[in-house]
Design an enzyme around this catalytic site. Structure first.
Site, short mmCIF file in Angstrom:
data_model
loop_
_atom_site.label_atom_id
_atom_site.label_comp_id
_atom_site.label_asym_id
_atom_site.label_seq_id
_atom_site.Cartn_x
_atom_site.Cartn_y
_atom_site.Cartn_z
N HIS A 215 0.89 -1.08 -0.05
CA HIS A 215 0.00 -0.09 -0.21
C HIS A 215 0.68 1.13 0.03
CE1 HIS A 215 -3.64 2.40 1.26
NE2 HIS A 215 -2.87 3.15 1.59
N GLU A 216 1.80 1.40 1.15
CA GLU A 216 2.52 2.31 1.11
C GLU A 216 3.36 2.67 -0.06
OE1 GLU A 216 1.81 4.72 2.94
OE2 GLU A 216 0.45 3.49 4.31
N HIS B 70 3.26 6.56 -6.83
CA HIS B 70 2.55 8.07 -7.29
C HIS B 70 3.52 9.33 -7.14
CE1 HIS B 70 -1.60 10.16 -7.19
NE2 HIS B 70 -1.15 9.98 -8.30
N HIS C 159 1.62 4.28 -2.76
CA HIS C 159 1.93 5.90 -2.83
C HIS C 159 3.12 6.22 -3.17
CE1 HIS C 159 -2.07 6.67 -0.72
NE2 HIS C 159 -1.67 6.00 0.23
ZN LIG Z 1 -3.16 5.28 1.84
#
Ligand SMILES: [Zn+2]
Length: 679
Positions: free
Chosen positions: A468-469, A475, A472
């Protein structure tokens, strides 16, 4: 002179010069940079030339770069490696920065110039990113009342003052009600079913209060295990009703009047600024755009998820009747019997899975996934200064060996680190004077540290957290925009979780798990039977969960999407909203709204729907990958070119449609969750 006080950093890649930073340098450096930024803004407002996009909007955008860098270092350290001194400094620095921010927003000369550019926008031939920057800049003033006449500005300021006092009061009341309750148990046989760790914590709590036995509170770490494991139904009922009646007991901590006032003031504020409701105001800067769209979204999900939720409810009730000889399932039975049923069906626990998830293997796994999708390689380097010896630093390179980003990874807990896991930015990406200045990104987690005899083994939940991290981080790292304030994760709130959540999907795929889920002693790849169970248990009782989330989203919209002045009886209003999503029998003693901190204290007003919204996006996006293969270069390139690299330079719906070819549909999520038939 200390490095921090220099105008630019002289480190490799101009990374943060951590080892040269002394805490006492922060305050003078930040004061100096605020002064410098003020001068930059002054140069804009006193410019004798007529306002243009370049001399006003762009000039403002690129002002204060070094201030941004130093404050990001400061606040990142305050989260990941803090101490008393830094915390004390934060109390001096935060007011300075918020005052400076207010000075800019209330600068009338500056606003006049911004507005003048805004009014010529049709004639300026701006590209999409420039249009977005102009709009964002203009709105940052207008949404705070810059266009209002002076008497109206005073009203707005008064509303804002009242709102901040009321939210504070709301929070204090919820906290007081949480702290005023305790469940004190003196006989151990009352606590059958609770795991050792929960008993220990409750005994510790009792000791702290100078009591014998065990004390349970309404704080999650105490409340959740009791509701999940305690066999004593009366105890669960007592706790559940106490939890649900916070600030709804007619005492001095009651929030009913306060939330009515908050909702009505928000409505007045919105009307003053020219919006129909508070939700219209909020959603203007969201992908969802309007309350009507949010409501349609929630209702469509409700219609599709409800049959499954009802089936699950019946299944759970029958199971409870059999196992617990109860005659009717109540709210305080849900977590307990769900856990029992889950154990019966899956018999899967963390200890079985952990040997397959050695931290180093998982890191290599996520790097390999990023390489196969986006052609990135990760070179660990000793060249870059770090704030703690355990932090790892990488140069991230593309297929042509060009630098994409600097990446910091800080995996293990320490005294000065806050809980949880997050991605953060030390330097944003932007383009200036023909140079593409690459970003510095960091991920921070709290995974168990390896010992001499045992490596760091992750729970499955920690594995998905890392992905998940890292999503990010991609991105942030792949950002390729002109303006820093539109770069990377600087996107609308209901869009920011797409890159992170979508990457979690790879953790459930055989082809990806084979890369990294290997037993740390035997090298054996994780058995498929485990993978199947992980998948199934991840969506266990998803229908009921979905209805619960939808009910919160709907409650939020009911307070903010229409004029709230007619809401007189809070409980009656709430009951009417919950009618469509209700599964458990209603309890007259409880009320959700009076303790709904997300929307009355935190920043989630008219935004609770975003949780489900982001899930719909990620499931819909991942289905595209599944169609073409989870390592499809074609889909990955589309995702990179239209989403990951584009930051907030366009409306996210446009970006998404360009990636996917159509608007996101909720069916992919419902299929993934097993709520409707698979394709
Ligand atoms: Zn998040």
């Amino acid at each position: 002179m200390a490095n921090l006080l220099n105008n630019t950093f002289t480190t490799p890649y101009k990374t943060a010069p951590f080892s040269a930073i002394k805490n006492e340098d922060f305050l003078p450096a930040i004061k100096k940079e605020i002064q410098k930024t003020k001068e930059e803004i002054n140069a804009i407002t006193t410019n004798r030339e007529a306002p243009t996009f370049k001399n006003t909007i762009e000039a403002l955008e690129f002002s204060g770069e070094q201030l941004d860098r130093i404050t990001s270092i400061f606040y990142n350290l305050n989260s990941a490696e803090t101490n008393k001194e830094i915390q004390k400094l934060a109390q001096e620095i935060s007011p300075l920065l918020s005052e400076f921010g207010n000075d800019i927003r209330l600068n009338e000369t500056l606003f006049k110039r911004v507005k003048s550019v805004w009014e010529q926008k049709e004639k300026l031939n701006l590209n999409k990113e420039q249009q977005m920057l102009l709009e964002k800049t203009y709105k940052s003033f207008s949404r705070n009342g810059a266009n209002l006449a002076n008497d109206k500005k005073d009203i707005l300021r008064d509303i804002d003052k009242q709102l901040s006092t009321l939210s504070l009061k709301f929070g204090e009341n919820v906290l007081a009600e949480t702290n005023n309750f305790e469940l004190h148990i003196t006989e151990e046989n009352q606590l059958k079913g609770l795991p050792e760790s929960a008993l220990e914590a409750a005994a510790g709590e009792a000791k702290e209060r100078n009591k014998d036995g065990w004390v349970f509170t309404l704080n999650y770490p105490s409340y959740i295990p009791l509701m999940t494991y305690a066999e004593n139904r009366e105890l669960r009922k007592k706790m559940s009703l106490a939890f649900g009646s916070k600030s709804f007991q007619g005492n001095k901590y009651d929030n009913r009047e306060i939330i009515r006032q908050i909702a009505n003031l928000r409505q007045q504020r919105a009307e003053l600024l020219g919006y129909k409701t508070h939700a219209h105001f909020i959603l203007e800067e969201r992908m969802a755009k309007t309350p009507e769209k949010v409501t349609l979204f929630l209702e469509e999900l409700l219609t599709k998820a409800k049959p499954a939720a009802k089936r699950e409810y019946t299944q759970l009730e029958n199971f409870a009747k059999e196992l617990g000889s109860i005659d009717k399932l109540e709210k305080w039975d849900g977590a307990f019997y769900t856990e029992k049923l889950k154990q019966k069906l899956f018999n899967l626990d963390d200890e079985k899975l952990k040997p397959y998830f050695k931290l180093e293997n998982v890191i290599n796994g996520v790097f390999t996934v990023a390489e196969r999708l986006y052609g990135l390689t990760f070179e660990e380097t000793a060249e870059i200064d770090k704030y703690h010896k355990d932090v790892k630093t990488y140069k991230v390179l593309d297929e042509n060996k060009e630098l994409v980003s600097i990446l910091y990874a800080d995996f293990h807990p320490r005294g000065g680190k806050r809980n949880g896991a997050w991605m953060t930015v030390y330097k944003r990406q932007y383009k200036l004077n023909g140079e593409n200045s690459r970003p510095h990104i960091s991920i921070v987690c709290n995974f168990t540290k390896p010992t001499e005899s045992k490596p760091s083994l992750l729970t499955f939940n920690e594995v998905t957290t890392l992905f998940h991290e890292f999503g990010h981080a991609l991105h942030g790292m792949l950002a390729n925009t002109t303006y820093p304030s539109l770069s990377g994760t600087s996107v609308y709130w209901d869009f920011v979780e797409l890159p992170s959540q979508v990457l979690e999907n790879w953790c459930y795929e055989k082809d990806a798990l084979e890369i990294f889920a290997k037993h740390y002693q035997t090298e054996e790849i994780i058995p498929m039977e485990y993978v199947e169970k992980i998948k199934e248990s991840a969506t266990f009782m998803e229908g009921m969960q979905t209805l619960r989330q939808l009910s919160f989203g709907m409650l939020d919209m009911s307070w903010h999407g229409t004029d709230p002045s007619n809401i007189e009886n809070v409980k009656k209003h709430e009951d009417a909203v919950f009618e469509a999503t209700r599964l458990y029998p209603e309890t007259p003693e409880t009320c959700m709204s009076t303790a709904f901190s997300h929307i009355f204290q935190g920043g989630y007003s008219a935004g609770y729907y975003s949780y489900k919204w982001a899930e719909v996006l990620d499931a819909d996006a991942f289905e595209y990958f599944k169609e073409k293969g989870i390592f499809s270069k074609e889909v990955a390139t589309k995702f990179k070119n239209n989403v990951l690299s584009q930051g907030g330079i366009e409306d996210p719906m446009e970006l998404y449609k360009r990636f996917r070819g159509k608007e996101p549909q909720p069916d992919a999520l419902l299929r993934r969750a097993g709520l409707i038939e698979k394709k």
